[in-house]
Design a protein around this motif. Structure first.
Motif, mmCIF file in Angstrom:
data_model
loop_
_atom_site.group_PDB
_atom_site.id
_atom_site.type_symbol
_atom_site.label_atom_id
_atom_site.label_comp_id
_atom_site.label_asym_id
_atom_site.label_seq_id
_atom_site.Cartn_x
_atom_site.Cartn_y
_atom_site.Cartn_z
ATOM 1 N N HIS A 197 0.610 -1.252 0.124
ATOM 2 C CA HIS A 197 0.169 -0.106 -0.113
ATOM 3 C C HIS A 197 0.903 0.964 0.384
ATOM 4 C CE1 HIS A 197 -2.688 -3.052 0.833
ATOM 5 N NE2 HIS A 197 -3.948 -1.810 0.611
ATOM 6 N N LYS A 198 2.437 1.193 -0.166
ATOM 7 C CA LYS A 198 3.109 2.122 0.265
ATOM 8 C C LYS A 198 3.229 3.496 -1.056
ATOM 9 C CE LYS A 198 7.746 0.817 2.343
ATOM 10 N NZ LYS A 198 8.462 0.916 1.849
ATOM 11 N N LEU A 199 2.540 3.246 -2.353
ATOM 12 C CA LEU A 199 2.550 4.058 -3.493
ATOM 13 C C LEU A 199 0.699 4.521 -2.956
ATOM 14 C CD1 LEU A 199 3.397 2.339 -6.833
ATOM 15 C CD2 LEU A 199 4.990 4.108 -5.016
ATOM 16 N N VAL A 200 -0.172 3.407 -3.005
ATOM 17 C CA VAL A 200 -1.310 4.473 -2.422
ATOM 18 C C VAL A 200 -1.347 5.326 -1.500
ATOM 19 C CG1 VAL A 200 -3.633 4.383 -1.768
ATOM 20 C CG2 VAL A 200 -2.862 2.849 -3.621
ATOM 21 N N LEU A 201 -0.444 5.402 -0.864
ATOM 22 C CA LEU A 201 -0.517 6.278 0.744
ATOM 23 C C LEU A 201 0.576 7.432 0.408
ATOM 24 C CD1 LEU A 201 0.648 3.537 3.711
ATOM 25 C CD2 LEU A 201 -1.620 4.991 3.424
ATOM 26 N N MET A 202 1.726 7.455 -0.606
ATOM 27 C CA MET A 202 1.854 8.213 -1.080
ATOM 28 C C MET A 202 1.275 8.733 -1.612
ATOM 29 S SD MET A 202 5.598 7.659 -3.586
ATOM 30 C CE MET A 202 5.861 7.172 -2.608
ATOM 31 N N ALA A 203 0.469 8.103 -2.254
ATOM 32 C CA ALA A 203 -0.399 9.297 -4.020
ATOM 33 C C ALA A 203 -1.468 9.436 -2.949
ATOM 34 C CB ALA A 203 -1.429 8.619 -4.657
ATOM 35 N N HIS A 204 -2.146 9.852 -1.609
ATOM 36 C CA HIS A 204 -3.191 10.472 -0.657
ATOM 37 C C HIS A 204 -2.272 11.281 0.111
ATOM 38 C CE1 HIS A 204 -7.007 8.534 -2.133
ATOM 39 N NE2 HIS A 204 -5.947 7.869 -2.089
ATOM 40 N N SER A 205 -1.977 10.752 0.257
ATOM 41 C CA SER A 205 -0.157 11.908 2.127
ATOM 42 C C SER A 205 0.602 11.530 1.957
ATOM 43 C CB SER A 205 -1.725 11.621 3.165
ATOM 44 O OG SER A 205 -0.766 12.648 4.985
ATOM 45 N N PRO A 206 1.986 11.939 1.413
ATOM 46 C CA PRO A 206 3.182 11.914 1.897
ATOM 47 C C PRO A 206 3.531 11.862 3.290
ATOM 48 C CG PRO A 206 2.558 13.227 0.251
ATOM 49 C CD PRO A 206 1.705 12.936 0.655
ATOM 50 N N LYS A 207 2.894 12.951 4.175
ATOM 51 C CA LYS A 207 3.596 12.748 5.395
ATOM 52 C C LYS A 207 2.890 11.065 6.038
ATOM 53 C CE LYS A 207 2.178 15.874 9.427
ATOM 54 N NZ LYS A 207 1.833 17.290 10.101
ATOM 55 N N ALA A 208 1.792 11.104 5.936
ATOM 56 C CA ALA A 208 1.522 9.622 5.968
ATOM 57 C C ALA A 208 1.618 8.849 5.809
ATOM 58 C CB ALA A 208 -0.538 9.114 5.974
ATOM 59 N N TYR A 209 2.568 8.283 4.817
ATOM 60 C CA TYR A 209 3.885 7.721 4.358
ATOM 61 C C TYR A 209 4.208 7.811 5.100
ATOM 62 C CZ TYR A 209 6.722 5.771 1.056
ATOM 63 O OH TYR A 209 8.016 5.227 0.263
ATOM 64 N N SER A 210 5.218 8.512 4.786
ATOM 65 C CA SER A 210 6.142 8.843 6.005
ATOM 66 C C SER A 210 5.915 8.183 7.741
ATOM 67 C CB SER A 210 6.904 9.863 6.091
ATOM 68 O OG SER A 210 7.457 11.049 4.892
ATOM 69 N N ALA A 211 5.030 8.280 7.959
ATOM 70 C CA ALA A 211 4.972 7.947 9.745
ATOM 71 C C ALA A 211 4.246 7.161 9.035
ATOM 72 C CB ALA A 211 3.642 9.218 10.294
ATOM 73 N N LEU A 212 3.752 6.363 8.730
ATOM 74 C CA LEU A 212 3.494 5.091 8.606
ATOM 75 C C LEU A 212 4.103 3.792 8.424
ATOM 76 C CD1 LEU A 212 -0.463 5.311 7.607
ATOM 77 C CD2 LEU A 212 0.089 3.982 10.021
ATOM 78 N N GLY A 213 5.341 4.457 8.054
ATOM 79 C CA GLY A 213 6.034 3.795 7.327
ATOM 80 C C GLY A 213 7.586 3.371 8.748
ATOM 81 N N ARG A 214 7.238 4.336 9.590
ATOM 82 C CA ARG A 214 7.955 4.676 10.869
ATOM 83 C C ARG A 214 7.500 3.620 11.843
ATOM 84 N NH1 ARG A 214 8.697 10.094 9.322
ATOM 85 N NH2 ARG A 214 6.811 9.959 10.930
ATOM 86 N N PHE A 215 6.716 3.816 11.704
ATOM 87 C CA PHE A 215 5.936 2.820 12.357
ATOM 88 C C PHE A 215 5.928 1.483 12.204
ATOM 89 C CE2 PHE A 215 1.514 0.403 13.456
ATOM 90 C CZ PHE A 215 1.429 0.709 14.826
ATOM 91 N N VAL A 216 6.094 1.009 11.137
ATOM 92 C CA VAL A 216 5.491 -0.178 10.210
ATOM 93 C C VAL A 216 7.668 -0.796 11.413
ATOM 94 C CG1 VAL A 216 5.805 -1.964 9.163
ATOM 95 C CG2 VAL A 216 4.155 -0.179 9.105
ATOM 96 N N ALA A 217 8.367 0.177 10.662
ATOM 97 C CA ALA A 217 9.457 0.130 10.826
ATOM 98 C C ALA A 217 9.648 -0.273 12.804
ATOM 99 C CB ALA A 217 10.754 0.620 10.610
ATOM 100 N N ASP A 218 9.075 0.378 13.484
ATOM 101 C CA ASP A 218 8.954 0.450 15.228
ATOM 102 C C ASP A 218 8.473 -0.996 15.385
ATOM 103 O OD1 ASP A 218 11.065 1.875 14.637
ATOM 104 O OD2 ASP A 218 10.186 3.547 15.561
ATOM 105 N N ALA A 219 7.740 -1.282 14.924
ATOM 106 C CA ALA A 219 6.703 -2.415 15.737
ATOM 107 C C ALA A 219 6.640 -3.178 16.006
ATOM 108 C CB ALA A 219 5.245 -3.024 14.015
ATOM 109 N N LYS A 220 7.751 -4.294 16.106
ATOM 110 C CA LYS A 220 8.524 -4.717 16.780
ATOM 111 C C LYS A 220 9.181 -4.311 18.022
ATOM 112 C CE LYS A 220 12.965 -4.296 15.446
ATOM 113 N NZ LYS A 220 14.564 -4.980 14.099
ATOM 114 N N HIS A 221 8.738 -3.020 18.722
ATOM 115 C CA HIS A 221 9.399 -3.192 19.923
ATOM 116 C C HIS A 221 7.843 -2.339 20.418
ATOM 117 C CE1 HIS A 221 13.330 -2.746 18.576
ATOM 118 N NE2 HIS A 221 13.135 -1.950 17.637
ATOM 119 N N LEU A 222 6.357 -2.772 19.970
ATOM 120 C CA LEU A 222 5.463 -1.921 20.561
ATOM 121 C C LEU A 222 4.476 -3.063 20.962
ATOM 122 C CD1 LEU A 222 4.403 0.705 17.425
ATOM 123 C CD2 LEU A 222 5.818 1.270 19.714
ATOM 124 N N ALA A 223 3.774 -2.990 21.983
ATOM 125 C CA ALA A 223 2.932 -3.770 22.181
ATOM 126 C C ALA A 223 2.216 -4.091 21.324
ATOM 127 C CB ALA A 223 1.682 -3.687 23.627
#
Length: 323
Positions: A197-223
């Protein structure tokens, strides 16, 4: 992820009954939507709801309206008799909306301007009798509060090609997301879901694209218990932002980079021209997308092949022919 909009069960959409042609309006008529019934209805199963009929008002019936009293509270009352239906509607909405949660809805289409179902800009009459268009129907308000991530739209706004494409895209994205989280999902699966869904997010909101990317990258550290909710809401909020021509152009140019080693000078120039023509409004989005899909299949470019962006909803709906 290959079959992007095929699911095991029906894709259910809640809808104001009058939009399906049911004669449930106060005057005994309906407001049938050709798009919903004849086009969208081929791909979904509708769950019709008429709050006014379902609280026992019948048809034909006295018309009702929203009135803001001196305490700023909004009441639902009969236009002639002044009979107050607020408490009955509130109690009904609580029960009905809870029941709709068991229907596994992927979207909802409301009747515009309705004092029960209007999503926005519904007339609210003040103590002086003057009306302002700053209200929402009582049932619609309760629905949106209960299910903030659910794709919800009014039928009038679906006449706009961009809003129509946005709503349908959100419906299928919501269904994919809910289907994914209903399985015994893993963090690796979440990474894959996000990746396609990366390109979908990029088309709608580059800011959310970046923020969700960071979130997923850190997911292993989250509950884990919070991962679903913390991903779902911003993901769906991002898709509510309209994908503009400029953002689509940026995505197309981004995809062009993946074809750099596969296209000769002539083929690349043709694709660049189509992107420029789309940006200038000379051709719809489907034109460059179709050529991209051809090259992705021809050269089997894995990253692009799996991107939801290339086919976010059934092509038979022809939504990208008009944006």
């Amino acid at each position: 992820m290959k079959r992007l909009y095929v699911s095991e069960g029906p894709i259910r959409i809640g809808v104001s009954s009058c939009l399906l042609g049911e004669q449930v309006r106060f005057d005994g008529g309906h407001k049938r939507s050709d798009f919903l019934v004849d086009t969208f209805g081929r791909f979904v199963e509708f769950v019709p709801v008429c709050p006014e009929m379902e609280i026992g008002l019948g048809t034909p019936r006295e018309s009702i309206c929203l009135i803001r009293d001196n305490t700023r509270a909004v009441r639902l009352v009969g236009n002639k008799t002044g009979l107050d239906h607020t408490d009955k509607m509130d109690a009904y909405a609580e029960r009905r909306i809870t029941a709709l949660g068991r229907d596994d809805l992927s979207g909802y289409v409301l009747k515009k301007d309705s004092p029960s179902c209007g999503m926005e800009r519904v007339r609210v009459y003040g103590p002086s009798g003057m009306a302002t268009r700053d209200g929402a129907g009582l049932f619609a308000s309760a629905l949106m509060r209960r299910y903030p991530s659910l794709p919800i739209e009014e039928e009038g706004r679906l006449n706009d090609p961009h809003l129509r494409e946005n709503f349908v895209e959100r419906v299928f994205a919501y269904r994919r997301m809910r289907s994914f989280f209903s399985t015994r999902w893993t963090l690796g699966g979440l990474v894959q879901f996000h990746t396609v869904h990366k390109l979908v997010l990029m088309a709608h909101s580059p800011k959310a694209y970046s923020a969700l990317g960071r979130f997923v990258a850190d997911a292993k550290h989250l509950a884990r218990d919070q991962l679903r909710d913390d991903y779902e809401r911003p993901f769906m909020d991002a898709l509510k932002k309209l994908a503009t021509t400029a953002r689509h152009t940026n995505v197309l140019q981004h995809m062009l980079g993946y074809l750099r080693d596969h296209l000769d000078v002539t083929a690349r120039a043709e694709l660049v021209t189509l992107i420029d023509d789309y940006r200038a409004g000379l051709v719809p989005l489907i034109v460059p997308i179709t050529l991209f899909r051809h090259y992705v299949r021809k050269f089997d470019i894995a990253y692009l092949r799996d991107q939801v962006y290339l086919e976010p909803h059934p092509k038979e709906l022809m939504l990208r022919n008009h944006v």
